[in-house]
Motif scaffolding. Sequence first.
Motif, short mmCIF file in Angstrom:
data_model
loop_
_atom_site.label_atom_id
_atom_site.label_comp_id
_atom_site.label_asym_id
_atom_site.label_seq_id
_atom_site.Cartn_x
_atom_site.Cartn_y
_atom_site.Cartn_z
N TRP A 251 0.85 -1.19 0.00
CA TRP A 251 0.00 0.00 0.00
C TRP A 251 0.89 1.25 0.00
O TRP A 251 1.86 1.32 0.76
CB TRP A 251 -0.89 0.02 1.24
CG TRP A 251 -1.98 -0.99 1.23
CD1 TRP A 251 -1.95 -2.22 1.82
CD2 TRP A 251 -3.25 -0.89 0.58
NE1 TRP A 251 -3.13 -2.89 1.59
CE2 TRP A 251 -3.95 -2.09 0.83
CE3 TRP A 251 -3.88 0.10 -0.18
CZ2 TRP A 251 -5.24 -2.33 0.34
CZ3 TRP A 251 -5.15 -0.15 -0.66
CH2 TRP A 251 -5.82 -1.34 -0.40
N PHE A 252 0.52 2.17 -0.84
CA PHE A 252 1.16 3.48 -0.90
C PHE A 252 0.07 4.53 -0.75
O PHE A 252 -1.12 4.23 -0.91
CB PHE A 252 1.88 3.67 -2.23
CG PHE A 252 3.10 2.80 -2.39
CD1 PHE A 252 2.97 1.45 -2.69
CD2 PHE A 252 4.37 3.33 -2.24
CE1 PHE A 252 4.08 0.63 -2.83
CE2 PHE A 252 5.49 2.53 -2.39
CZ PHE A 252 5.35 1.19 -2.68
N ARG A 253 0.47 5.75 -0.47
CA ARG A 253 -0.52 6.83 -0.39
C ARG A 253 0.10 8.11 -0.95
O ARG A 253 1.32 8.29 -0.95
CB ARG A 253 -0.99 7.05 1.04
CG ARG A 253 0.09 7.52 2.02
CD ARG A 253 -0.46 7.53 3.45
NE ARG A 253 0.53 7.96 4.41
CZ ARG A 253 0.36 7.93 5.72
NH1 ARG A 253 -0.79 7.47 6.24
NH2 ARG A 253 1.32 8.34 6.53
N GLN A 254 -0.79 8.96 -1.41
CA GLN A 254 -0.34 10.22 -1.99
C GLN A 254 -1.30 11.31 -1.57
O GLN A 254 -2.50 11.27 -1.90
CB GLN A 254 -0.26 10.13 -3.51
CG GLN A 254 0.37 11.34 -4.15
CD GLN A 254 0.74 11.08 -5.60
OE1 GLN A 254 0.26 10.15 -6.24
NE2 GLN A 254 1.63 11.90 -6.13
N ALA A 255 -0.77 12.28 -0.83
CA ALA A 255 -1.54 13.43 -0.42
C ALA A 255 -1.36 14.54 -1.46
O ALA A 255 -0.37 14.54 -2.20
CB ALA A 255 -1.08 13.90 0.96
N PRO A 256 -2.29 15.47 -1.53
CA PRO A 256 -2.18 16.56 -2.52
C PRO A 256 -0.86 17.30 -2.39
O PRO A 256 -0.46 17.70 -1.30
CB PRO A 256 -3.36 17.47 -2.16
CG PRO A 256 -4.35 16.56 -1.54
CD PRO A 256 -3.55 15.56 -0.77
N GLY A 257 -0.18 17.47 -3.52
CA GLY A 257 1.07 18.20 -3.54
C GLY A 257 2.26 17.44 -3.03
O GLY A 257 3.36 18.00 -2.93
#
Length: 123
Positions: free
Chosen positions: A33-39
Motif C-alpha cells: 500500500w502506498f498513499r499520496q496526499a495533494p502536492g
Amino acid sequence: QLQASGGGLVQAGGSLRLSCAASGRIGSYVRGWFRQAPGKEREFVAAIRWSELTTSYTDSVKGRFTIFRDNVQRTMYLRMNSLKLEDTAVYYCAVRTKATSDIPTSPVEYDYWGQGTQVTVSS
C-alpha cells in the motif's frame, strides 16, 4: 488488475479497512500500500511478502495499521486504526511480480497498481 476499495470519510481516531482485490492471478512476490496526499509524492505505507507473510511498515503507521491477506490469496487488506489527519490521502495498492529478497519501499519497484481509494480524516 487490482481494485482498491474501502476508503471514505472518518473522524480522527476512527478506523477503516481498505481492500485490494486482484481480478485474476498475478504472480506476486510483494504486495503493498502506498498513499499520496495533494502536492506530495507517493509514499510507502506497508507491504507484505505474499508467500512468507512478512510485513513492513513506514514508521508513522506502525502500531496503528495492519496489512494482511485472505486465505484465497487474491485480496490484500489494510486495517487502519487511530487515524490521524495526516493519514488523509489517496491510497493505492501495488504488486511486485519480480523476485526480490526484501520488501521494497520505492514505488518504482512495483509493477501493477490499483486505481486508488480516497481516505479523508476529519477533526
